[in-house]
Design a protein around this motif. Structure first.
Motif, PDB file in Angstrom:
ATOM      1  N   ARG A  18      13.923  -1.452  -2.505  1.00 14.55           N
ATOM      2  CA  ARG A  18      13.728  -1.854  -3.892  1.00 14.55           C
ATOM      3  C   ARG A  18      13.136  -3.261  -4.011  1.00 14.55           C
ATOM      4  O   ARG A  18      13.213  -3.875  -5.058  1.00 14.55           O
ATOM      5  CB  ARG A  18      15.054  -1.819  -4.658  1.00 14.55           C
ATOM      6  CG  ARG A  18      15.671  -0.449  -4.766  1.00 14.55           C
ATOM      7  CD  ARG A  18      14.871   0.394  -5.750  1.00 14.55           C
ATOM      8  NE  ARG A  18      15.565   1.621  -6.073  1.00 14.55           N
ATOM      9  CZ  ARG A  18      15.148   2.818  -5.701  1.00 14.55           C
ATOM     10  NH1 ARG A  18      14.063   2.938  -4.990  1.00 14.55           N
ATOM     11  NH2 ARG A  18      15.806   3.891  -6.043  1.00 14.55           N
TER      12      ARG A  18
ATOM     13  N   PRO B 137      10.014  -5.949  -4.264  1.00 15.03           N
ATOM     14  CA  PRO B 137       8.688  -5.844  -4.883  1.00 15.03           C
ATOM     15  C   PRO B 137       7.553  -6.059  -3.879  1.00 15.03           C
ATOM     16  O   PRO B 137       6.737  -6.971  -4.012  1.00 15.03           O
ATOM     17  CB  PRO B 137       8.717  -6.940  -5.956  1.00 15.03           C
ATOM     18  CG  PRO B 137       9.656  -7.965  -5.402  1.00 15.03           C
ATOM     19  CD  PRO B 137      10.703  -7.181  -4.643  1.00 15.03           C
ATOM     20  N   THR B 138       7.513  -5.218  -2.880  1.00 18.79           N
ATOM     21  CA  THR B 138       6.407  -5.290  -1.924  1.00 18.79           C
ATOM     22  C   THR B 138       5.153  -4.720  -2.595  1.00 18.79           C
ATOM     23  O   THR B 138       5.235  -4.046  -3.626  1.00 18.79           O
ATOM     24  CB  THR B 138       6.728  -4.472  -0.660  1.00 18.79           C
ATOM     25  OG1 THR B 138       6.918  -3.110  -1.033  1.00 18.79           O
ATOM     26  CG2 THR B 138       7.963  -5.004   0.039  1.00 18.79           C
ATOM     27  N   ARG B 139       4.020  -4.958  -2.001  1.00 21.08           N
ATOM     28  CA  ARG B 139       2.772  -4.462  -2.596  1.00 21.08           C
ATOM     29  C   ARG B 139       2.734  -2.940  -2.646  1.00 21.08           C
ATOM     30  O   ARG B 139       2.206  -2.357  -3.589  1.00 21.08           O
ATOM     31  CB  ARG B 139       1.575  -5.015  -1.834  1.00 21.08           C
ATOM     32  CG  ARG B 139       1.401  -6.507  -2.077  1.00 21.08           C
ATOM     33  CD  ARG B 139       0.158  -7.032  -1.411  1.00 21.08           C
ATOM     34  NE  ARG B 139      -0.027  -8.429  -1.766  1.00 21.08           N
ATOM     35  CZ  ARG B 139      -1.142  -9.079  -1.593  1.00 21.08           C
ATOM     36  NH1 ARG B 139      -2.186  -8.472  -1.065  1.00 21.08           N
ATOM     37  NH2 ARG B 139      -1.238 -10.331  -1.943  1.00 21.08           N
TER      38      ARG B 139
ATOM     39  N   ASN C  35       5.395  -0.950  -3.030  1.00 13.36           N
ATOM     40  CA  ASN C  35       6.267  -0.534  -4.123  1.00 13.36           C
ATOM     41  C   ASN C  35       5.634  -0.817  -5.481  1.00 13.36           C
ATOM     42  O   ASN C  35       5.789  -0.030  -6.417  1.00 13.36           O
ATOM     43  CB  ASN C  35       7.635  -1.218  -4.021  1.00 13.36           C
ATOM     44  CG  ASN C  35       8.479  -0.641  -2.907  1.00 13.36           C
ATOM     45  OD1 ASN C  35       8.178   0.421  -2.368  1.00 13.36           O
ATOM     46  ND2 ASN C  35       9.543  -1.339  -2.560  1.00 13.36           N
ATOM     47  N   LEU C  36       4.932  -1.939  -5.604  1.00 11.95           N
ATOM     48  CA  LEU C  36       4.247  -2.250  -6.855  1.00 11.95           C
ATOM     49  C   LEU C  36       3.134  -1.244  -7.125  1.00 11.95           C
ATOM     50  O   LEU C  36       2.965  -0.778  -8.255  1.00 11.95           O
ATOM     51  CB  LEU C  36       3.688  -3.678  -6.826  1.00 11.95           C
ATOM     52  CG  LEU C  36       4.732  -4.799  -6.756  1.00 11.95           C
ATOM     53  CD1 LEU C  36       4.039  -6.139  -6.585  1.00 11.95           C
ATOM     54  CD2 LEU C  36       5.602  -4.795  -7.996  1.00 11.95           C
ATOM     55  N   ALA C  37       2.395  -0.883  -6.092  1.00 13.18           N
ATOM     56  CA  ALA C  37       1.318   0.105  -6.252  1.00 13.18           C
ATOM     57  C   ALA C  37       1.890   1.467  -6.623  1.00 13.18           C
ATOM     58  O   ALA C  37       1.293   2.193  -7.431  1.00 13.18           O
ATOM     59  CB  ALA C  37       0.505   0.195  -4.965  1.00 13.18           C
ATOM     60  N   ASP C  38       3.052   1.819  -6.078  1.00 17.81           N
ATOM     61  CA  ASP C  38       3.699   3.084  -6.426  1.00 17.81           C
ATOM     62  C   ASP C  38       4.094   3.136  -7.903  1.00 17.81           C
ATOM     63  O   ASP C  38       4.202   4.205  -8.485  1.00 17.81           O
ATOM     64  CB  ASP C  38       4.942   3.314  -5.567  1.00 17.81           C
ATOM     65  CG  ASP C  38       4.586   3.691  -4.131  1.00 17.81           C
ATOM     66  OD1 ASP C  38       3.428   4.070  -3.880  1.00 17.81           O
ATOM     67  OD2 ASP C  38       5.482   3.588  -3.264  1.00 17.81           O
ATOM     68  N   LYS C  39       4.307   1.967  -8.500  1.00 16.33           N
ATOM     69  CA  LYS C  39       4.664   1.895  -9.921  1.00 16.33           C
ATOM     70  C   LYS C  39       3.431   1.682 -10.798  1.00 16.33           C
ATOM     71  O   LYS C  39       3.540   1.311 -11.959  1.00 16.33           O
ATOM     72  CB  LYS C  39       5.681   0.783 -10.150  1.00 16.33           C
ATOM     73  CG  LYS C  39       7.013   1.023  -9.481  1.00 16.33           C
ATOM     74  CD  LYS C  39       7.973  -0.090  -9.786  1.00 16.33           C
ATOM     75  CE  LYS C  39       9.267   0.024  -9.037  1.00 16.33           C
ATOM     76  NZ  LYS C  39       9.952   1.247  -9.127  1.00 16.33           N
TER      77      LYS C  39
ATOM     78  N   ILE D  36       1.203  -0.643 -10.759  1.00 13.08           N
ATOM     79  CA  ILE D  36       0.907  -2.031 -11.105  1.00 13.08           C
ATOM     80  C   ILE D  36      -0.375  -2.409 -10.382  1.00 13.08           C
ATOM     81  O   ILE D  36      -0.500  -2.204  -9.179  1.00 13.08           O
ATOM     82  CB  ILE D  36       2.071  -2.964 -10.724  1.00 13.08           C
ATOM     83  CG1 ILE D  36       3.307  -2.583 -11.558  1.00 13.08           C
ATOM     84  CG2 ILE D  36       1.701  -4.418 -10.935  1.00 13.08           C
ATOM     85  CD1 ILE D  36       4.555  -3.325 -11.196  1.00 13.08           C
TER      86      ILE D  36
ATOM     87  N   ILE E  13      -2.762  -4.311  -8.411  1.00  9.72           N
ATOM     88  CA  ILE E  13      -2.765  -5.412  -7.450  1.00  9.72           C
ATOM     89  C   ILE E  13      -4.066  -5.337  -6.649  1.00  9.72           C
ATOM     90  O   ILE E  13      -4.630  -4.253  -6.475  1.00  9.72           O
ATOM     91  CB  ILE E  13      -1.535  -5.356  -6.517  1.00  9.72           C
ATOM     92  CG1 ILE E  13      -1.422  -3.987  -5.842  1.00  9.72           C
ATOM     93  CG2 ILE E  13      -0.268  -5.688  -7.265  1.00  9.72           C
ATOM     94  CD1 ILE E  13      -0.313  -3.906  -4.826  1.00  9.72           C
TER      95      ILE E  13
END
Length: 116
Positions: free
Chosen positions: A74, A76-78, A80-84, A86, A88
């Motif tokens: 959980r 905020p790796t890149r 995980n952010l891309a999976d949401k 977001i 980047i």
């Protein structure tokens, strides 16, 4: 949460202050407890599994939270952010710019981060 759903606002204004009659619907006795609220949060929001949340009192709370977030991926790796969804610029590790930025890579596989 009001126990009397048919009450009026005037009935709740008593002696110049608000007086509510709340009923906690998640316990049989109708009383609120932090334990019952935690059960609701854990069952509806947290990832389920066989691992019980245990906090080590010998380390600061932020370390406990970091380890919990690492365990459940959980952070905020890149990746995980891309999976949401977001936006980047890249999903590659900003330290080595070689592999995908994931919790596993940052803490265990990135040569530069591991040396630190």
């Amino acid at each position: 949460m009001e126990s009397n759903k048919e009450c009026s606002i005037a009935e709740r204004w008593i002696k110049d202050q608000w007086a509510y009659k709340w009923k906690w619907e998640f316990e049989l006795d109708g009383l609120f407890s932090v334990r019952s609220a935690r059960k609701i949060i854990e069952s509806s929001l947290l990832t389920t599994g066989n691992i019980v949340t245990r906090w080590c009192k010998n380390v600061p709370i932020k370390v406990n939270i970091l380890m919990w977030r690492l365990m459940w991926d959980r952070l905020p790796t890149r990746m995980n952010l891309a999976d949401k969804d977001i936006d980047i610029p890249s999903v590659l590790c900003p330290i080595c710019n070689y592999e995908f930025d994931s919790s596993d890579h940052v803490f265990f596989k990135c040569d530069t981060a591991v040396q630190l």
